[in-house]
Scaffold this motif. Structure first.
Motif, PDB file in Angstrom:
ATOM      1  N   ARG A 147       1.886   1.904  -3.622  1.00 32.88           N
ATOM      2  CA  ARG A 147       1.193   2.618  -4.360  1.00 32.88           C
ATOM      3  C   ARG A 147       1.099   3.640  -4.071  1.00 32.88           C
ATOM      4  O   ARG A 147       0.705   4.572  -5.334  1.00 32.88           O
ATOM      5  CB  ARG A 147      -0.034   1.913  -3.957  1.00 32.88           C
ATOM      6  N   GLN A 148       1.129   3.875  -2.990  1.00 35.00           N
ATOM      7  CA  GLN A 148       0.849   5.522  -2.496  1.00 35.00           C
ATOM      8  C   GLN A 148       1.591   6.800  -3.263  1.00 35.00           C
ATOM      9  O   GLN A 148       1.533   7.719  -4.055  1.00 35.00           O
ATOM     10  CB  GLN A 148       0.565   5.558  -0.740  1.00 35.00           C
TER      11      GLN A 148
ATOM     12  N   ASP B  72       3.739   5.418  -5.887  1.00 32.94           N
ATOM     13  CA  ASP B  72       3.596   5.935  -7.273  1.00 32.94           C
ATOM     14  C   ASP B  72       2.796   6.117  -7.645  1.00 32.94           C
ATOM     15  O   ASP B  72       3.029   6.728  -8.547  1.00 32.94           O
ATOM     16  CB  ASP B  72       3.065   4.346  -7.523  1.00 32.94           C
ATOM     17  N   SER B  73       1.467   6.685  -7.162  1.00 29.41           N
ATOM     18  CA  SER B  73      -0.316   6.924  -7.898  1.00 29.41           C
ATOM     19  C   SER B  73       0.406   8.878  -7.519  1.00 29.41           C
ATOM     20  O   SER B  73      -0.229   9.560  -8.041  1.00 29.41           O
ATOM     21  CB  SER B  73      -0.996   6.806  -7.038  1.00 29.41           C
ATOM     22  N   ALA B  74       1.312   9.135  -6.357  1.00 27.38           N
ATOM     23  CA  ALA B  74       1.229  10.706  -5.899  1.00 27.38           C
ATOM     24  C   ALA B  74       2.414  10.660  -7.059  1.00 27.38           C
ATOM     25  O   ALA B  74       3.232  12.095  -7.061  1.00 27.38           O
ATOM     26  CB  ALA B  74       2.055  10.831  -4.785  1.00 27.38           C
ATOM     27  N   GLY B  75       3.613  10.109  -7.911  1.00 25.10           N
ATOM     28  CA  GLY B  75       4.765  10.342  -8.902  1.00 25.10           C
ATOM     29  C   GLY B  75       5.701  10.565  -7.681  1.00 25.10           C
ATOM     30  O   GLY B  75       6.307  11.556  -8.453  1.00 25.10           O
TER      31      GLY B  75
ATOM     32  N   ASP C 257       1.047  -1.124   0.089  1.00 23.78           N
ATOM     33  CA  ASP C 257      -0.072  -0.063  -0.286  1.00 23.78           C
ATOM     34  C   ASP C 257       0.924   1.546   0.252  1.00 23.78           C
ATOM     35  O   ASP C 257       0.962   2.403  -0.850  1.00 23.78           O
ATOM     36  CB  ASP C 257      -1.191  -0.279   2.030  1.00 23.78           C
TER      37      ASP C 257
ATOM     38  N   THR D 218       2.862  -2.064 -10.368  1.00 26.92           N
ATOM     39  CA  THR D 218       3.335  -0.730  -9.865  1.00 26.92           C
ATOM     40  C   THR D 218       4.220  -0.236 -11.184  1.00 26.92           C
ATOM     41  O   THR D 218       5.001   0.272 -11.114  1.00 26.92           O
ATOM     42  CB  THR D 218       3.752   0.338  -8.604  1.00 26.92           C
TER      43      THR D 218
END
Length: 194
Positions: A106-107, A109-112, A103, A130
């Motif tokens: 993923r956080q 990664d999704s925030a770049g 998790d 990811t």
């Protein structure tokens, strides 16, 4: 320039150089690095392993150091950090089973946010799903996992690294100069030689 806050997720029998070198080098250039391990607290430690390439069909393993954690896993949140480091070694094979670790990845990664991943750390990326569509380096034995997770395995020299957006990956510790230089570039760290 003020330094960045970087989270490093480690575990028992992570690769010694891949933990110690970035932990110290990133601090040396002014960043704050918090090393954490699931279910461990600041002041506790993890045992590392030294992996070497001595002409065998795979790497050899020797006892490393006792690495002291400087933050507690239970209190970290991705929003508190600017970047993530995932060392290799044997730790990723079980860290990828921890949904809390996945998790966090993923956080980031999704925030770049910049992520530096080396060697078997790609096992965590694959488990977190990811790397689809990304060019990713890893220890060659992890190539099938990279491909099965939808990534393009980058077949590069053991002392090289590859950057794909905010993700910087490398095959193993001989790549530290290239891997850390590319990660520092993604972080926006400027080092001058006056």
């Amino acid at each position: 320039m003020s330094g960045k806050r970087i989270l490093m997720i480690v575990g028992d029998f992570g690769e010694d150089y891949e933990i110690m070198v970035p932990f110290q080098a990133l601090q040396a250039v002014g960043h704050t690095v918090h090393a954490v391990c699931p279910d461990r607290h600041a002041g506790e430690g993890v045992r590392t392993a030294i992996h070497d390439f001595e002409g065998d069909q795979t790497y050899t393993e020797k006892p490393g150091h006792n690495f002291q954690l400087n933050a507690s896993f239970a209190t970290v949140e991705a929003s508190q950090y600017d970047a993530l480091v995932l060392p290799g070694g044997r730790a990723p094979e079980y860290l990828r089973l921890d949904e809390r670790v996945l998790d966090l990845v993923r956080q980031f990664d999704s925030a770049g946010k910049p992520m530096a991943v080396i060697c078997h750390g790609a096992q965590i990326l694959a488990a977190a799903q990811t790397i689809k569509g990304r060019r990713v380096s890893a220890y060659p034995a992890c190539a099938p996992e990279v491909r099965l997770a939808g990534g393009e395995y980058a077949e590069i020299e053991v002392n090289d690294a590859v950057t794909d957006g905010h993700l910087v990956t490398a095959p193993a510790w001989p790549a530290h100069p290239a891997w850390l230089a590319q990660f520092l570039a993604v972080l926006g760290t400027r080092i001058s030689h006056d």
